[in-house]
Enzyme design. Structure first.
Site, short mmCIF file in Angstrom:
data_model
loop_
_atom_site.label_atom_id
_atom_site.label_comp_id
_atom_site.label_asym_id
_atom_site.label_seq_id
_atom_site.Cartn_x
_atom_site.Cartn_y
_atom_site.Cartn_z
N GLU A 56 36.43 45.76 44.46
CA GLU A 56 35.19 44.82 44.31
C GLU A 56 34.74 43.96 45.03
O GLU A 56 33.72 43.76 45.16
CB GLU A 56 35.33 44.37 42.71
CG GLU A 56 35.36 45.28 41.56
CD GLU A 56 36.97 45.86 41.44
OE1 GLU A 56 37.32 46.69 40.36
OE2 GLU A 56 38.07 45.48 42.15
N PHE A 118 41.39 42.92 25.78
CA PHE A 118 41.66 43.69 27.07
C PHE A 118 40.63 43.64 28.07
O PHE A 118 39.51 43.75 27.85
CB PHE A 118 42.12 45.04 26.56
CG PHE A 118 42.47 45.92 27.99
CD1 PHE A 118 43.53 45.61 28.63
CD2 PHE A 118 41.50 46.85 28.38
CE1 PHE A 118 43.97 46.27 29.81
CE2 PHE A 118 42.01 47.76 29.52
CZ PHE A 118 43.08 47.17 30.09
N GLN A 119 41.06 42.98 29.22
CA GLN A 119 40.04 42.85 30.16
C GLN A 119 39.15 41.84 29.84
O GLN A 119 37.72 41.92 30.56
CB GLN A 119 39.74 44.19 30.77
CG GLN A 119 40.99 45.23 31.41
CD GLN A 119 40.20 46.13 32.28
OE1 GLN A 119 39.05 46.68 32.04
NE2 GLN A 119 41.08 46.69 33.21
N LYS A 168 29.69 45.21 26.43
CA LYS A 168 29.69 46.77 26.28
C LYS A 168 28.97 47.07 25.15
O LYS A 168 27.99 48.18 25.44
CB LYS A 168 31.20 47.13 26.39
CG LYS A 168 31.30 48.73 26.00
CD LYS A 168 32.76 49.08 26.13
CE LYS A 168 32.80 50.70 25.70
NZ LYS A 168 32.40 51.51 26.87
N MET A 486 42.87 32.19 64.96
CA MET A 486 42.04 30.91 65.22
C MET A 486 42.99 29.73 64.36
O MET A 486 43.27 28.83 65.21
CB MET A 486 41.09 30.88 64.05
CG MET A 486 39.99 29.51 64.26
SD MET A 486 39.65 28.94 66.08
CE MET A 486 37.94 30.03 65.78
#
Length: 572
Positions: A56, A118-119, A168, A486
């Site tokens: 993602e 959930f999630q 959803k 760096m």
């Protein structure tokens, strides 16, 4: 029949797709999950290309880059929970660089919000500090109006990312698609046109100046103000220095260009700012990497600051003439003033700066951007110079973050805007490869090159699969020194060469890794192999990794140590 009965009924997901099409969206970048499965299904019936990334974070970086190179609003689609949180780094990256984006995230059904489902995460709360605005849509009647508003906010004023969290059940349910109406937000009305009095003050100050400097940031590119900037600089003979985000806003190969300023900027640019009597800041925010020690930054200069964001003006450095406006509008107004004001001879005014330009030319001749050659050892600066030469400077260049980024900024002459794509404000490792994919999806026929380090490329190297799947023939130039370069440089200079956790003891064989993904892998271990490797890569229609074994402890110079004035540069 009533007007609302004439309106089309559809699912929330179908309404989102229709709204995206109305906004002109042709490409989005995403990763599916249960919370957004309905939306992905609806996208299959549209002409929108959905690019399936492998992480993602890659989706948001790719959408960010798509926006940077096109000027359009980039769109990313993420599922709920870890899908959304994986995108936060990309959102923060876009926020720091003022990139217009809309990020759509899935959320658990409204009835489960707050129940630790959930999630489920509070992505609106998590991203509040790193978005221009964000929404949790709670009513179906608000879905399309909120989306329209999100695009409007993302692209207007000072651009930035806007997140819309989508439950959803709302996407699965039915709604009536509303007609389009002009968006009016009482508490959000950006100022585009400059105040005419402030323009006159600025112009009169320019006339008084004998040592002016144009200090140009990413705002010039975001507002497509580069032509107006060129007109002002060339007509009045004013030297130009650019921030990292401003590179390409003025042609890097033009005699008036001093290149980048700041921590790793050119000696000429930093000295010119220090000795100028007028600093004209356009679309820049006086970042700490630019100013160094604030008390000694441009302390001899009057300062004009043009910015569309009023909160940026006098935030870090007190300015004398503030101009709150879009850069293009303001620069056009300044050019118009000089062309129309009675009694002004532009050529005579430009001639007044000739002595100042001569001083600048002397600095450039004495302290050029350079490096020491050592036989067949590959110097990273040479690789960048050859990339510039062999592409004719016409490639879109993305970078990772670190030494590879700074060498690219120093040694590639960017002559056009929207050709340099890099993470400036946040400094996000792993940005370059997904950014290259986003740029290539925007311009399939253009050459896109990601300049990377061997450490940063591994942050999102899985996106090689995305590049292959969507036929994005990006080229990746890895400046491989088996260090986190760096940080190692700082450890060498300021920590007695105690290389704590910066030695990459295990590094993959990037040639074999490329082949594992069906890409081309090439390697150069000595200077004479650099040009043939680049030429072979440019001739390929495939994804190519070029692995350059560079001088291991090569440093980026000039360098301004932390807390020092920008005139206190460490040179080669």
């Amino acid at each position: 029949m009533k007007e609302e009965e004439l309106m089309v009924k559809m699912t929330g997901s179908q309404a989102i797709v229709k709204c995206l099409q109305e906004e002109g969206v042709k490409t989005i970048f995403g990763y599916p999950g249960g919370a957004v499965i309905d939306l992905f299904d609806a996208l299959m019936d549209s002409d929108i290309t959905n690019v399936l990334v492998r992480h993602e974070q890659g989706a948001v970086h790719a959408a960010d880059s798509f926006s940077r190179v096109t000027g359009e609003v980039g769109v990313a689609l993420l599922t709920s929970g870890p899908g959304a949180t994986n995108g936060v780094t990309g959102i923060a990256t876009a926020y720091c660089d003022s990139i217009p984006m809309v990020i759509l995230t899935g959320q658990v059904p409204r009835s489960l919000i707050g129940n630790d489902a959930f999630q489920e995460v509070d992505i609106v709360g998590i991203t509040r500090p790193c978005t221009k605005h964000n929404y949790l849509v709670s009513n179906k009647e608000d879905l399309v109006p909120v989306l329209r508003e999100a695009f409007y906010i993302a692209r207007t004023g000072r651009p930035g990312p806007v997140l819309v969290d989508l439950p959803k059940d709302l996407m699965a349910g039915q709604l009536t698609y509303p007609e389009q109406k002009p968006i009016r937000m009482q508490n959000y009305q950006p100022t585009y046109e400059p105040h005419i009095g402030q323009i006159a003050k600025a112009c009169k100050q320019i006339l008084k100046s004998r040592k002016p400097v144009l200090y140009v940031g990413g705002g010039v590119i975001l507002s497509d103000a580069h032509k107006a900037l060129e007109e002002l600089a060339i007509n009045l003979n004013i030297p130009v220095t650019m921030t990292l985000m401003g590179l390409g806003a003025f042609p890097g190969s033009h005699p008036l260009s001093m290149g980048m300023l700041g921590m790793h900027g050119s000696y000429t640019a930093n000295m010119a700012v220090a000795q100028s009597d007028l600093l004209i800041a356009v679309g820049a925010r006086f970042d700490d990497r630019v100013t160094g020690k604030l008390e000694e930054f441009a302390c001899n200069a009057k300062i004009i600051h043009i910015d569309i964001d009023p909160t940026s003006i006098s935030k870090n450095v007190k300015v004398d003439i503030p101009i709150v406006a879009d850069c293009q509008y303001a620069l056009t107004a300044i050019n118009s003033w000089f062309s129309k004001e009675p009694g002004i001879n532009i050529k005579e005014e430009a001639a007044q700066h000739e002595a100042w330009l001569e001083t600048i030319r002397e600095w450039s001749a004495k302290y050029p951007m350079t490096y020491k050659e050592e036989g067949e050892l590959i110097k990273p600066q040479y690789v960048i110079e050859m990339l510039d030469k062999l592409t004719g400077g016409n490639a879109i260049i993305t970078t990772e973050v670190g030494q590879n980024q700074m060498w690219t900024a120093q040694f590639f002459k960017f002559n056009k805007p929207r050709h340099f794509v890099t993470s400036g404000g946040l400094g996000t490792m792993g940005f370059g490869l997904p950014a290259a994919i986003g740029a290539q999806m925007a311009f399939p026929d253009r050459l896109v090159i990601d300049v990377a380090g061997d450490g940063s490329i591994q942050m999102n190297i899985q996106e090689l699969a995305t590049a292959k799947q969507y036929n994005c023939p990006v080229k990746i130039a890895i400046l491989n020194n088996s260090y986190l370069g760096m940080v190692r440089q700082w450890q060498e200079l300021f920590y007695d060469k105690r290389y704590a956790s910066t030695v990459m003891e295990v590094t993959p064989d990037f040639v074999k890794l490329a082949e594992a993904y069906g890409a081309v892998g090439l390697r150069a271990t000595k200077k004479s192999e650099v040009v043939p490797v680049i030429e072979k890569a440019l001739a390929s229609n495939n994804v190519v990794i070029m692995d350059f074994s560079i001088a291991r402890e090569e440093n980026v110079y000039p360098m301004v140590p932390a807390g020092k004035a920008t005139t206190e540069m460490l040179l080669v």
